[in-house]
Design a protein around this motif. Structure first.
Motif, PDB file in Angstrom:
ATOM      1  N   ASP A   2       3.896  -3.593  12.003  1.00 42.26           N
ATOM      2  CA  ASP A   2       4.005  -4.450  10.909  1.00 42.26           C
ATOM      3  C   ASP A   2       3.320  -5.697  11.409  1.00 42.26           C
ATOM      4  OD1 ASP A   2       5.047  -2.760   9.452  1.00 42.26           O
ATOM      5  OD2 ASP A   2       7.021  -3.504   9.788  1.00 42.26           O
ATOM      6  N   LEU A   5      -0.357  -5.333  11.316  1.00 41.34           N
ATOM      7  CA  LEU A   5      -1.040  -5.174  10.059  1.00 41.34           C
ATOM      8  C   LEU A   5      -1.095  -6.626   9.380  1.00 41.34           C
ATOM      9  CD1 LEU A   5      -1.883  -3.694   7.356  1.00 41.34           C
ATOM     10  CD2 LEU A   5       0.542  -3.398   6.864  1.00 41.34           C
ATOM     11  N   ARG A   6      -0.047  -7.567   9.704  1.00 44.60           N
ATOM     12  CA  ARG A   6      -0.238  -8.878   9.083  1.00 44.60           C
ATOM     13  C   ARG A   6      -1.184  -9.609   9.976  1.00 44.60           C
ATOM     14  NH1 ARG A   6       5.711  -8.300   9.293  1.00 44.60           N
ATOM     15  NH2 ARG A   6       5.753  -9.003  11.268  1.00 44.60           N
ATOM     16  N   VAL A   8      -4.110  -8.447  10.992  1.00 47.54           N
ATOM     17  CA  VAL A   8      -5.383  -7.942  10.394  1.00 47.54           C
ATOM     18  C   VAL A   8      -5.489  -8.447   9.019  1.00 47.54           C
ATOM     19  CG1 VAL A   8      -6.579  -5.870   9.459  1.00 47.54           C
ATOM     20  CG2 VAL A   8      -5.401  -6.070  11.896  1.00 47.54           C
ATOM     21  N   LEU A   9      -4.512  -8.615   8.254  1.00 46.99           N
ATOM     22  CA  LEU A   9      -4.554  -9.138   6.873  1.00 46.99           C
ATOM     23  C   LEU A   9      -4.894 -10.713   6.594  1.00 46.99           C
ATOM     24  CD1 LEU A   9      -4.154  -8.480   3.888  1.00 46.99           C
ATOM     25  CD2 LEU A   9      -1.621  -9.122   4.305  1.00 46.99           C
ATOM     26  N   GLY A  10      -4.136 -11.102   7.904  1.00 46.22           N
ATOM     27  CA  GLY A  10      -4.521 -12.893   7.946  1.00 46.22           C
ATOM     28  C   GLY A  10      -5.846 -12.994   8.529  1.00 46.22           C
ATOM     29  N   PHE A  12      -8.219 -11.088   7.682  1.00 42.10           N
ATOM     30  CA  PHE A  12      -9.423 -10.929   6.632  1.00 42.10           C
ATOM     31  C   PHE A  12      -9.147 -12.082   5.477  1.00 42.10           C
ATOM     32  CE2 PHE A  12      -9.463  -8.907   2.402  1.00 42.10           C
ATOM     33  CZ  PHE A  12     -10.972  -8.432   2.602  1.00 42.10           C
ATOM     34  N   ALA A  13      -7.957 -12.430   5.427  1.00 45.05           N
ATOM     35  CA  ALA A  13      -7.845 -13.468   4.396  1.00 45.05           C
ATOM     36  C   ALA A  13      -8.513 -14.784   4.750  1.00 45.05           C
ATOM     37  CB  ALA A  13      -6.146 -14.005   4.069  1.00 45.05           C
ATOM     38  N   CYS A  16     -12.196 -14.254   4.161  1.00 42.44           N
ATOM     39  CA  CYS A  16     -12.527 -14.583   2.734  1.00 42.44           C
ATOM     40  C   CYS A  16     -12.567 -15.929   2.438  1.00 42.44           C
ATOM     41  CB  CYS A  16     -11.523 -13.701   1.789  1.00 42.44           C
ATOM     42  SG  CYS A  16     -11.557 -11.977   1.708  1.00 42.44           S
ATOM     43  N   LEU A 304      -9.892 -12.763  -3.215  1.00 42.74           N
ATOM     44  CA  LEU A 304      -9.138 -11.785  -2.353  1.00 42.74           C
ATOM     45  C   LEU A 304      -8.524 -12.488  -1.253  1.00 42.74           C
ATOM     46  CD1 LEU A 304     -12.225  -9.248  -1.569  1.00 42.74           C
ATOM     47  CD2 LEU A 304     -10.098  -8.959  -2.754  1.00 42.74           C
ATOM     48  N   CYS A 308      -4.342 -12.227  -0.724  1.00 45.58           N
ATOM     49  CA  CYS A 308      -3.907 -12.012   0.838  1.00 45.58           C
ATOM     50  C   CYS A 308      -3.278 -13.262   1.362  1.00 45.58           C
ATOM     51  CB  CYS A 308      -5.043 -11.461   1.784  1.00 45.58           C
ATOM     52  SG  CYS A 308      -5.835 -10.179   1.192  1.00 45.58           S
TER      53      CYS A 308
END
Length: 389
Positions: A2, A5-6, A8-10, A12-13, A16, A304, A308
């Motif tokens: 987890d 994943l957070r 990678v999401l951060g 990516f955000a 963006c 996006l 995110c």
């Protein structure tokens, strides 16, 4: 897991948001340069030279007669010949041309019906056939979906008479002449992506424009580059024509006159096929510039980033929406265009991102009912005939 994943999401955000900020800065630059572009002066021709307009047609699209009539009503003092051309004797555009001949008996209107195909680009084959009827020294090429005002020829010939100019081209705006969502989206796309991007690229010296909406050149220049035959297998025939003229040592200028590109897409399929063909054409001409053009569209990045949970995501989204709407407003004011539904701007921006991504996958396009494969260098190979795809 987890935590990864957070992370990678951060990342990516944040990526963006950076893309959205760059896109907003670009959009602000586009607004400024668009406003400045409306101040270009128009030069009247010193002599009204004789002109032949070559107008290739294919089918009776909605509003065809109305957009051809202004070519017959030009406020121009020189001799004018208009040559229309079709491949098929059953083409419904023939009747429209004959109606124009009756309505304007003082205008020299010729019609070339010739089924010979000289390459995979059927429009160029049409031009090769039509060119046998050309009478005058100034030749103006204009696509069948273009509409003009009565001062069109005067502005183009005036620009062509400048020293060192080998050809003249025109920017174009989108106009929806039929009802429905799809032609409106096509017009919005032209007015908020193509037109401002072209203005920015030309102002910064990043583009070598030659747009098929209009290309005017002298007959001897056309003969020097081998006529239309070298373009017979080119997807971007207008770009190839421009490069050939530049190779003679002459300049191509963009006239102050803008012309209208009429959007009559009947459904989503027609719109998507047209947009993907345009995207793959641009990608083939300038792959590096096309990849970089992703920053010209800030709204999907901002959306996006906001979804995110990026810090400042809501602010970036609000800024992107306002700036993109402001750009649309500036285009309307500078070029005196009808008011467009601004709620379509973000919808079209999302569609533009999808088309941008799709353009990198596959090399097939659809054009006037035919399917082609785009090879390296922008040449076309016919993939199938109408009814087989």
């Amino acid at each position: 897991m987890d935590e990864e994943l957070r992370l990678v999401l951060g990342l990516f955000a944040n990526f963006c948001i950076v893309g959205a900020v760059l896109g907003c800065l670009y959009t602000l630059l586009a607004i400024v340069l668009t406003v400045r572009s409306g101040r270009r002066s128009r030069a009247a021709p010193t002599v009204c030279e004789s002109v032949t307009v070559l107008k290739p047609l294919c089918g009776e699209e909605p509003g065809l007669r109305a957009r051809l009539m202004p070519f017959c009503r030009q406020a121009y003092g020189g001799a004018l010949q208009i040559v229309f051309g079709v491949h098929d004797r059953a083409d419904r555009a023939i009747e429209v041309v004959r109606e124009l001949g009756s309505a304007f008996p003082d205008t020299v209107i010729d019609l070339k019906i010739d089924g010979r195909i000289h390459g995979t680009n059927r429009k160029v084959s049409n031009l090769i056939n039509m060119n046998t009827l050309t009478r005058h020294d100034v030749v103006v090429l204009s696509d069948g979906d273009i509409e003009v005002n009565e001062n069109y020829l005067a502005g183009i010939v005036g620009a062509l008479q400048r020293p060192g100019v080998g050809a003249v081209t025109c920017l174009y705006y989108g106009v929806a002449r039929t009802k429905g969502l799809w032609p409106r989206l096509a017009a919005i796309s032209t007015n908020t992506h193509f037109l401002p991007n072209a203005v920015v690229a030309m102002t910064l010296g990043l583009a070598r424009p030659c747009f098929g909406a209009t290309v005017a050149l002298r007959r001897d220049t056309l003969n020097r580059i081998g006529g239309f035959a070298p373009l017979a297998d080119c997807l971007a025939d207008d770009y190839a024509l421009g490069e050939a003229v530049r190779a003679t040592g002459q300049e191509i200028v963009v006239a102050p006159e803008l012309v209208g590109h009429v959007c009559v897409h009947r459904n989503a399929g027609e719109l998507l096929r047209h947009q993907i063909r345009s995207a793959r054409t641009i990608r083939g001409i300038d792959p590096v510039g096309y990849i970089g053009s992703i920053i010209t569209n800030p709204l999907p990045f901002a959306l996006l980033g906001w979804l995110c949970g990026a810090g400042g995501g809501a602010l970036a989204l609000a800024a992107a929406v306002m700036l993109r709407s402001a750009l649309c407003f500036a285009i309307e004011k500078v070029y005196r265009l009808p008011r467009q539904p601004y709620w379509l701007v973000p919808l079209n921006d999302a569609l533009e991102l999808a088309i941008y991504l799709a353009s990198f996958f596959g090399g097939k396009i659809s054009w006037k009912g035919y399917r082609y494969r785009v090879m390296s260098g922008g040449t076309l190979i016919q993939d199938s005939h109408p009814g087989r795809s």
